[in-house]
Write a protein that holds these residues in place. Sequence first.
Motif, PDB file in Angstrom:
ATOM      1  N   ARG A 107       0.820  -1.214   0.000  1.00 33.25           N
ATOM      2  CA  ARG A 107       0.000   0.000   0.000  1.00 33.25           C
ATOM      3  C   ARG A 107       0.858   1.269   0.000  1.00 33.25           C
ATOM      4  NH1 ARG A 107      -4.074  -0.417   4.810  1.00 33.25           N
ATOM      5  NH2 ARG A 107      -3.940  -2.652   5.107  1.00 33.25           N
ATOM      6  N   LEU A 108       1.995   1.216   0.714  1.00 32.95           N
ATOM      7  CA  LEU A 108       2.850   2.392   0.829  1.00 32.95           C
ATOM      8  C   LEU A 108       3.902   2.471  -0.270  1.00 32.95           C
ATOM      9  CD1 LEU A 108       3.454   2.508   4.700  1.00 32.95           C
ATOM     10  CD2 LEU A 108       1.977   3.996   3.338  1.00 32.95           C
ATOM     11  N   GLY A 109       4.011   1.405  -1.073  1.00 37.65           N
ATOM     12  CA  GLY A 109       5.000   1.415  -2.139  1.00 37.65           C
ATOM     13  C   GLY A 109       6.422   1.334  -1.636  1.00 37.65           C
ATOM     14  N   GLN A 170       2.159  21.094   6.905  1.00 32.06           N
ATOM     15  CA  GLN A 170       3.288  21.936   7.305  1.00 32.06           C
ATOM     16  C   GLN A 170       4.599  21.414   6.728  1.00 32.06           C
ATOM     17  OE1 GLN A 170       3.407  22.918  11.573  1.00 32.06           O
ATOM     18  NE2 GLN A 170       1.222  22.468  11.662  1.00 32.06           N
ATOM     19  N   ALA A 171       4.656  20.080   6.516  1.00 30.52           N
ATOM     20  CA  ALA A 171       5.851  19.468   5.939  1.00 30.52           C
ATOM     21  C   ALA A 171       5.820  19.506   4.409  1.00 30.52           C
ATOM     22  CB  ALA A 171       5.987  18.025   6.418  1.00 30.52           C
ATOM     23  N   GLY A 172       4.796  20.154   3.833  1.00 35.66           N
ATOM     24  CA  GLY A 172       4.711  20.315   2.386  1.00 35.66           C
ATOM     25  C   GLY A 172       4.217  19.092   1.647  1.00 35.66           C
ATOM     26  N   LEU A 173       3.472  18.200   2.326  1.00 30.98           N
ATOM     27  CA  LEU A 173       3.057  16.950   1.696  1.00 30.98           C
ATOM     28  C   LEU A 173       1.665  17.025   1.065  1.00 30.98           C
ATOM     29  CD1 LEU A 173       4.397  14.492   4.416  1.00 30.98           C
ATOM     30  CD2 LEU A 173       5.367  14.914   2.159  1.00 30.98           C
ATOM     31  N   ASN A 174       0.810  17.954   1.520  1.00 26.60           N
ATOM     32  CA  ASN A 174      -0.531  18.130   0.946  1.00 26.60           C
ATOM     33  C   ASN A 174      -1.270  16.796   0.790  1.00 26.60           C
ATOM     34  OD1 ASN A 174      -0.106  20.969   0.633  1.00 26.60           O
ATOM     35  ND2 ASN A 174       1.082  20.538  -1.214  1.00 26.60           N
ATOM     36  N   PRO A 175      -1.604  16.120   1.894  1.00 24.48           N
ATOM     37  CA  PRO A 175      -2.212  14.792   1.818  1.00 24.48           C
ATOM     38  C   PRO A 175      -3.619  14.794   1.235  1.00 24.48           C
ATOM     39  CG  PRO A 175      -2.303  15.620   4.070  1.00 24.48           C
ATOM     40  CD  PRO A 175      -1.464  16.598   3.286  1.00 24.48           C
ATOM     41  N   HIS A 211      -2.154   9.943  -0.491  1.00 20.28           N
ATOM     42  CA  HIS A 211      -1.041  10.339  -1.350  1.00 20.28           C
ATOM     43  C   HIS A 211      -0.722  11.812  -1.131  1.00 20.28           C
ATOM     44  CE1 HIS A 211      -1.591   6.972  -4.604  1.00 20.28           C
ATOM     45  NE2 HIS A 211      -1.436   6.502  -3.387  1.00 20.28           N
ATOM     46  N   ASP A 212       0.516  12.208  -1.478  1.00 21.11           N
ATOM     47  CA  ASP A 212       0.836  13.630  -1.479  1.00 21.11           C
ATOM     48  C   ASP A 212       0.528  14.200  -2.863  1.00 21.11           C
ATOM     49  OD1 ASP A 212       2.887  12.849  -3.161  1.00 21.11           O
ATOM     50  OD2 ASP A 212       4.499  13.263  -1.738  1.00 21.11           O
ATOM     51  N   SER A 213       0.893  15.432  -3.089  1.00 22.28           N
ATOM     52  CA  SER A 213       0.539  16.094  -4.351  1.00 22.28           C
ATOM     53  C   SER A 213       1.239  15.477  -5.560  1.00 22.28           C
ATOM     54  CB  SER A 213       0.886  17.590  -4.277  1.00 22.28           C
ATOM     55  OG  SER A 213       2.264  17.769  -3.957  1.00 22.28           O
ATOM     56  N   THR A 214       2.309  14.687  -5.331  1.00 22.06           N
ATOM     57  CA  THR A 214       3.009  14.043  -6.445  1.00 22.06           C
ATOM     58  C   THR A 214       2.466  12.647  -6.731  1.00 22.06           C
ATOM     59  OG1 THR A 214       4.731  12.979  -5.080  1.00 22.06           O
ATOM     60  CG2 THR A 214       5.097  15.277  -5.751  1.00 22.06           C
ATOM     61  N   GLY A 215       1.507  12.188  -5.919  1.00 22.83           N
ATOM     62  CA  GLY A 215       0.964  10.851  -6.107  1.00 22.83           C
ATOM     63  C   GLY A 215       1.680   9.783  -5.304  1.00 22.83           C
ATOM     64  N   ARG A 216       2.639  10.176  -4.459  1.00 23.69           N
ATOM     65  CA  ARG A 216       3.384   9.218  -3.648  1.00 23.69           C
ATOM     66  C   ARG A 216       2.598   8.886  -2.379  1.00 23.69           C
ATOM     67  NH1 ARG A 216       8.751  11.198  -0.678  1.00 23.69           N
ATOM     68  NH2 ARG A 216       7.140  12.626   0.087  1.00 23.69           N
ATOM     69  N   PRO A 217       2.454   7.601  -2.012  1.00 21.92           N
ATOM     70  CA  PRO A 217       1.765   7.252  -0.774  1.00 21.92           C
ATOM     71  C   PRO A 217       2.532   7.779   0.444  1.00 21.92           C
ATOM     72  CG  PRO A 217       1.944   5.337  -2.210  1.00 21.92           C
ATOM     73  CD  PRO A 217       2.836   6.387  -2.783  1.00 21.92           C
ATOM     74  N   VAL A 218       1.818   8.452   1.353  1.00 19.80           N
ATOM     75  CA  VAL A 218       2.455   8.985   2.559  1.00 19.80           C
ATOM     76  C   VAL A 218       1.836   8.416   3.843  1.00 19.80           C
ATOM     77  CG1 VAL A 218       3.166  11.132   1.449  1.00 19.80           C
ATOM     78  CG2 VAL A 218       0.922  11.003   2.551  1.00 19.80           C
TER      79      VAL A 218
END
Length: 239
Positions: A107-109, A170-175, A211-218
Amino acid sequence: MDAKYRLVADQLIAAIDRGEYPVGSVLPPLRELTARFDVARGTARAAVAVLVGEGLAVVRQGVGTLVCASRPTSRPTPPPPPASPRPGLPEVVLSGWTSADAEVATRLGVASGSLVVHRIRHHRTGRRVVQIDQQWVPAEVAGRIEEHTGQDIADRDDTPYANLTDLMRQAGLNPVVAAVTLSARMPEQPECATMRIQATRPVLVAHHVVHDSTGRPVETTTTVGSADRATPMFTIPVS
């Protein structure tokens, strides 16, 4: 019962306190720890992370894990958590490092056995637990949150916040919740005990990935909720 990584960490801490690994010495490498304690590599890595997180050791590239302190005989008592969470908000009941199993890793890649933060939250109606969340956050994301906010999400006393959305932003991840699957099944024994439900009553299960704004699972969470109509509506938090 404590997770395996915590038991291994406690034995390493005891060895440091006994002087087996004095300040300035190097802890055994992961391959030696896995053989010594008969655990998986990810478990040994999580145990070492506990020592680093408690300020007893530090990782030095090309050298290994150096012992930098021993546990003092008396430690300040942390302030007690609030007697009860605010109505309607989940309560963090466990937080710490663990290794990702195959399902969570997919799930997290990340690779199976990778170090992740594992958090458990309870949703209550009065004193009754009606929903259980198990949340996993990759080590890279946890490190980024700590770097930008100073909050260690693997430490329940340091970061008791049930919702990590603001910290991630705050960490710039935009979940953003990118995927949700829903199903129903019969409850497992620990769920029956925690939610005080009968083993013959089904529960609702949701798996969601953020996911964050880049599509990466966070972050990924598995939520188990009582299907009893008397309980609040089954909710899926963003983080």
